[in-house]
Design a protein around this motif. Structure first.
Motif, PDB file in Angstrom:
ATOM      1  N   PHE A  54       5.470 -49.902 -64.549  1.00  0.00           N
ATOM      2  CA  PHE A  54       6.255 -49.167 -63.546  1.00  0.00           C
ATOM      3  C   PHE A  54       7.732 -49.559 -63.632  1.00  0.00           C
ATOM      4  O   PHE A  54       8.600 -48.778 -63.229  1.00  0.00           O
ATOM      5  CB  PHE A  54       5.699 -49.388 -62.130  1.00  0.00           C
ATOM      6  N   ASP A  57       8.971 -47.359 -66.406  1.00  0.00           N
ATOM      7  CA  ASP A  57       9.270 -46.031 -65.867  1.00  0.00           C
ATOM      8  C   ASP A  57      10.648 -46.002 -65.221  1.00  0.00           C
ATOM      9  O   ASP A  57      11.443 -45.083 -65.464  1.00  0.00           O
ATOM     10  CB  ASP A  57       8.195 -45.647 -64.843  1.00  0.00           C
ATOM     11  N   GLU A  60      13.415 -46.060 -67.832  1.00  0.00           N
ATOM     12  CA  GLU A  60      13.548 -44.781 -68.537  1.00  0.00           C
ATOM     13  C   GLU A  60      14.179 -43.715 -67.656  1.00  0.00           C
ATOM     14  O   GLU A  60      15.010 -42.918 -68.128  1.00  0.00           O
ATOM     15  CB  GLU A  60      12.177 -44.327 -69.028  1.00  0.00           C
ATOM     16  N   VAL A  61      13.805 -43.676 -66.395  1.00  0.00           N
ATOM     17  CA  VAL A  61      14.351 -42.658 -65.489  1.00  0.00           C
ATOM     18  C   VAL A  61      15.862 -42.825 -65.350  1.00  0.00           C
ATOM     19  O   VAL A  61      16.620 -41.842 -65.431  1.00  0.00           O
ATOM     20  CB  VAL A  61      13.671 -42.740 -64.112  1.00  0.00           C
ATOM     21  N   TYR A 184      17.370 -40.073 -58.486  1.00  0.00           N
ATOM     22  CA  TYR A 184      16.103 -40.779 -58.296  1.00  0.00           C
ATOM     23  C   TYR A 184      16.016 -41.378 -56.899  1.00  0.00           C
ATOM     24  O   TYR A 184      14.944 -41.381 -56.284  1.00  0.00           O
ATOM     25  CB  TYR A 184      15.954 -41.861 -59.360  1.00  0.00           C
ATOM     26  N   ARG A 298       0.181 -43.814 -69.577  1.00  0.00           N
ATOM     27  CA  ARG A 298       1.409 -43.096 -69.900  1.00  0.00           C
ATOM     28  C   ARG A 298       1.086 -41.618 -70.143  1.00  0.00           C
ATOM     29  O   ARG A 298       0.089 -41.282 -70.777  1.00  0.00           O
ATOM     30  CB  ARG A 298       2.059 -43.698 -71.142  1.00  0.00           C
ATOM     31  N   THR A 304       3.600 -42.953 -63.752  1.00  0.00           N
ATOM     32  CA  THR A 304       4.948 -43.127 -63.216  1.00  0.00           C
ATOM     33  C   THR A 304       4.869 -43.846 -61.867  1.00  0.00           C
ATOM     34  O   THR A 304       3.818 -43.865 -61.223  1.00  0.00           O
ATOM     35  CB  THR A 304       5.639 -41.775 -63.004  1.00  0.00           C
ATOM     36  N   TYR A 305       5.990 -44.404 -61.448  1.00  0.00           N
ATOM     37  CA  TYR A 305       6.007 -45.076 -60.145  1.00  0.00           C
ATOM     38  C   TYR A 305       5.662 -44.098 -59.021  1.00  0.00           C
ATOM     39  O   TYR A 305       4.808 -44.384 -58.169  1.00  0.00           O
ATOM     40  CB  TYR A 305       7.371 -45.714 -59.886  1.00  0.00           C
TER      41      TYR A 305
END
Length: 326
Positions: A54, A57, A60-61, A184, A298, A304-305
């Motif tokens: 997480f 994630d 990456e976001v 986000y 994945r 994803t979180y």
């Protein structure tokens, strides 16, 4: 005589050969240092290594197209017990920046992470949270609970930490990091409202969350639940017969109909608790598998979180709802 002259020539050439080897090795070392420093990072993707998935994630976001992220821990992997392999150490050393949970989440990797911090940004995503907002379980002897991600508002603080690290490392692309972080944060604010709405239907007397280990303390504080873990805050501690009897007593006394297993913890102790509760006259069931110390596979929503939070909250709401409303 010829052999003596050959040996003499070799002795004269040896210092020069040694000097050449030293120059080559130093050049390689400098090239390696340059490749892992931030000096040229604006001309290539930022190399990122993370621990729990997480956190991968999150990296990456916020990083978007500017980053290449290597996550060390996949779904079902318990960060409390994980030991870094030789390949993991290589990935950590090759990174421009390392993100990890902190607060002893990756307890068995602590020495490696500490050593890396002398050479590159090695950042605990929990570092921006003030101490007065952290839980301090009694069994941790002065240490804080690392499971901050179960409070969505606290996880928004982790966004700030990752954003700032990227901006400092790659200032030429700062605007992109800030835009993605802002977007986000708005998603997390909406997620927090969704969580509260989903859980609102659970009556006060049923807001008791029984899980394999005490990972959901921040969730309980944020969303008004009593959380009962069989094991302690870290899975490095093992459940005892007394722990099983204690939790079975809570299930029986509160008339609970569902308990929850976790994706990174064996369900064996939960089953023992259910059997003990049955002997006390209370039948309960496993309400589902929660993602605790790792997100899902994945490529799935639960990988994803945001997806793991929605999955957990949906199971909790369904499992703890009164029998007649299910």
């Amino acid at each position: 005589c010829i052999r003596d002259r050959g040996m003499s020539m070799a002795r004269r050439l040896l210092p020069a050969l040694v000097a050449i080897v030293v120059v080559v090795l130093l050049g390689a070392a400098c090239a390696s240092d340059s490749s892992t420093s931030g000096g040229d990072v604006g001309e290539r993707p930022v190399r990122v290594t993370t621990t729990a998935n997480f956190i991968t994630d999150l990296a990456e976001v916020i990083g978007g197209e500017r980053v290449e992220v290597t996550g060390l821990l996949g779904p079902g992997v318990d960060p409390h017990l994980y030991k870094a392999s030789a390949g993991d150490v290589a990935a950590l050393r090759d990174a421009d920046v390392v993100f990890y949970g902190g607060l002893d989440l990756e307890g068995r990797m602590a020495d490696v992470l500490d050593e890396l911090s002398d050479d590159k940004p090695t950042i605990a995503v929990s570092e921006g949270i003030p101490d007065d907002r952290k839980r301090q379980p009694t069994e941790f002897e002065g240490k804080f609970d690392p499971h901050i991600w179960f409070s969505v508002p606290l996880w928004r603080e982790a966004v700030d930490v990752v954003e700032q690290a990227y901006v400092e490392l790659d200032p030429d692309n700062a605007d992109g990091y800030r835009e993605r972080a802002d977007a986000y944060r708005a998603e997390l604010e909406a997620l927090d409202a969704e969580v509260r709405e989903t859980l609102a239907s659970i009556p006060d007397d049923k807001r008791v969350l029984v899980t394999s280990h005490d990972a959901f303390g921040y969730f309980g504080e944020e969303y008004d639940f009593e959380v009962v873990g069989i094991q302690g805050t870290s899975t490095a501690t093992e459940a005892t017969t007394a722990d099983i009897d204690r939790v079975a007593g809570v299930i029986a006394d509160r008339g609970l109909e569902a308990v929850f297993i976790e994706s990174t913890v064996s369900p064996q102790t939960i089953r023992a608790v259910l059997a003990a509760a049955e002997r006390r006259g209370q039948t309960a069931r496993i309400g589902g598998e929660l993602f605790a110390d790792a997100a899902g596979e994945r490529g799935t929503p639960e990988g994803t979180y945001i997806g793991m939070v929605r999955h957990n909250v949906g199971l909790i709401a369904e499992g703890l709802a009164p029998s007649g409303s299910r």
